[in-house]
Design a protein around this motif. Structure first.
Motif, PDB file in Angstrom:
ATOM      1  N   ASP A   5       0.830  -1.194   0.000  1.00 57.10           N
ATOM      2  CA  ASP A   5       0.000   0.000   0.000  1.00 57.10           C
ATOM      3  C   ASP A   5       0.870   1.253   0.000  1.00 57.10           C
ATOM      4  O   ASP A   5       2.096   1.183   0.064  1.00 57.10           O
ATOM      5  CB  ASP A   5      -0.988  -0.003   1.157  1.00 57.10           C
ATOM      6  CG  ASP A   5      -0.313   0.067   2.514  1.00 57.10           C
ATOM      7  OD1 ASP A   5       0.917   0.069   2.576  1.00 57.10           O
ATOM      8  OD2 ASP A   5      -1.049   0.128   3.511  1.00 57.10           O
ATOM      9  N   GLU A   6       0.236   2.398  -0.068  1.00 58.30           N
ATOM     10  CA  GLU A   6       0.961   3.655  -0.230  1.00 58.30           C
ATOM     11  C   GLU A   6       1.873   3.951   0.963  1.00 58.30           C
ATOM     12  O   GLU A   6       3.010   4.399   0.782  1.00 58.30           O
ATOM     13  CB  GLU A   6      -0.041   4.796  -0.410  1.00 58.30           C
ATOM     14  CG  GLU A   6       0.603   6.115  -0.720  1.00 58.30           C
ATOM     15  CD  GLU A   6      -0.422   7.200  -0.975  1.00 58.30           C
ATOM     16  OE1 GLU A   6      -0.016   8.365  -0.982  1.00 58.30           O
ATOM     17  OE2 GLU A   6      -1.617   6.877  -1.163  1.00 58.30           O
ATOM     18  N   THR A   7       1.431   3.685   2.176  1.00 60.43           N
ATOM     19  CA  THR A   7       2.263   3.970   3.351  1.00 60.43           C
ATOM     20  C   THR A   7       3.490   3.078   3.393  1.00 60.43           C
ATOM     21  O   THR A   7       4.573   3.527   3.765  1.00 60.43           O
ATOM     22  CB  THR A   7       1.462   3.823   4.659  1.00 60.43           C
ATOM     23  OG1 THR A   7       0.938   2.502   4.738  1.00 60.43           O
ATOM     24  CG2 THR A   7       0.342   4.835   4.730  1.00 60.43           C
ATOM     25  N   GLN A   8       3.344   1.822   3.013  1.00 60.57           N
ATOM     26  CA  GLN A   8       4.496   0.912   2.983  1.00 60.57           C
ATOM     27  C   GLN A   8       5.509   1.361   1.943  1.00 60.57           C
ATOM     28  O   GLN A   8       6.720   1.308   2.174  1.00 60.57           O
ATOM     29  CB  GLN A   8       4.042  -0.515   2.692  1.00 60.57           C
ATOM     30  CG  GLN A   8       3.309  -1.164   3.836  1.00 60.57           C
ATOM     31  CD  GLN A   8       2.765  -2.524   3.451  1.00 60.57           C
ATOM     32  OE1 GLN A   8       2.324  -2.739   2.321  1.00 60.57           O
ATOM     33  NE2 GLN A   8       2.781  -3.444   4.404  1.00 60.57           N
ATOM     34  N   LEU A   9       5.019   1.813   0.794  1.00 61.51           N
ATOM     35  CA  LEU A   9       5.921   2.309  -0.250  1.00 61.51           C
ATOM     36  C   LEU A   9       6.643   3.574   0.196  1.00 61.51           C
ATOM     37  O   LEU A   9       7.843   3.732  -0.042  1.00 61.51           O
ATOM     38  CB  LEU A   9       5.145   2.568  -1.541  1.00 61.51           C
ATOM     39  CG  LEU A   9       4.659   1.325  -2.281  1.00 61.51           C
ATOM     40  CD1 LEU A   9       3.729   1.724  -3.429  1.00 61.51           C
ATOM     41  CD2 LEU A   9       5.811   0.493  -2.787  1.00 61.51           C
ATOM     42  N   LYS A  10       5.927   4.470   0.880  1.00 55.89           N
ATOM     43  CA  LYS A  10       6.565   5.683   1.386  1.00 55.89           C
ATOM     44  C   LYS A  10       7.635   5.331   2.413  1.00 55.89           C
ATOM     45  O   LYS A  10       8.722   5.913   2.423  1.00 55.89           O
ATOM     46  CB  LYS A  10       5.517   6.614   2.005  1.00 55.89           C
ATOM     47  CG  LYS A  10       4.702   7.365   0.991  1.00 55.89           C
ATOM     48  CD  LYS A  10       3.729   8.305   1.672  1.00 55.89           C
ATOM     49  CE  LYS A  10       2.917   9.059   0.636  1.00 55.89           C
ATOM     50  NZ  LYS A  10       1.970   9.999   1.264  1.00 55.89           N
ATOM     51  N   ASN A  11       7.342   4.373   3.284  1.00 64.55           N
ATOM     52  CA  ASN A  11       8.327   3.948   4.282  1.00 64.55           C
ATOM     53  C   ASN A  11       9.564   3.353   3.612  1.00 64.55           C
ATOM     54  O   ASN A  11      10.691   3.591   4.048  1.00 64.55           O
ATOM     55  CB  ASN A  11       7.711   2.937   5.247  1.00 64.55           C
ATOM     56  CG  ASN A  11       6.702   3.564   6.177  1.00 64.55           C
ATOM     57  OD1 ASN A  11       6.699   4.773   6.380  1.00 64.55           O
ATOM     58  ND2 ASN A  11       5.832   2.742   6.744  1.00 64.55           N
ATOM     59  N   GLU A  12       9.344   2.596   2.582  1.00 64.35           N
ATOM     60  CA  GLU A  12      10.462   1.993   1.846  1.00 64.35           C
ATOM     61  C   GLU A  12      11.321   3.067   1.190  1.00 64.35           C
ATOM     62  O   GLU A  12      12.551   3.021   1.249  1.00 64.35           O
ATOM     63  CB  GLU A  12       9.920   1.016   0.794  1.00 64.35           C
ATOM     64  CG  GLU A  12      10.984   0.272   0.030  1.00 64.35           C
ATOM     65  CD  GLU A  12      11.710  -0.755   0.872  1.00 64.35           C
ATOM     66  OE1 GLU A  12      12.851  -1.097   0.496  1.00 64.35           O
ATOM     67  OE2 GLU A  12      11.165  -1.223   1.881  1.00 64.35           O
TER      68      GLU A  12
END
Length: 67
Positions: A5-12
């Motif tokens: 999801d978008e938050t996981q991608l931002k964290n990555e």
């Protein structure tokens, strides 16, 4: 790979940005420095120098006994 999801991608992406800021050194430089440091500290290591362990008041004097 599972969908992220978008938050996981931002964290990555944030993690990767932080990793880019880390200065790296070649292992051909750092390994000899590490070996030198280890050799300098060997005389102070109580696990390698039994005489230092004798001076330690916290070392157990008896052996483990099963009841």
């Amino acid at each position: 790979m599972d969908e992220l999801d978008e938050t996981q991608l931002k964290n990555e992406v944030d993690s990767l940005k932080l990793q880019l800021q880390i200065t790296r050194e070649k292992s051909s430089v750092t390994i000899p420095e590490l070996v030198k440091w280890i050799e300098e500290k060997m005389a102070e290591d109580p696990f390698l120098n039994a005489e230092i362990m004798r001076d330690n008041p916290w070392v157990e004097s008896g052996k483990c006994v099963l009841l």
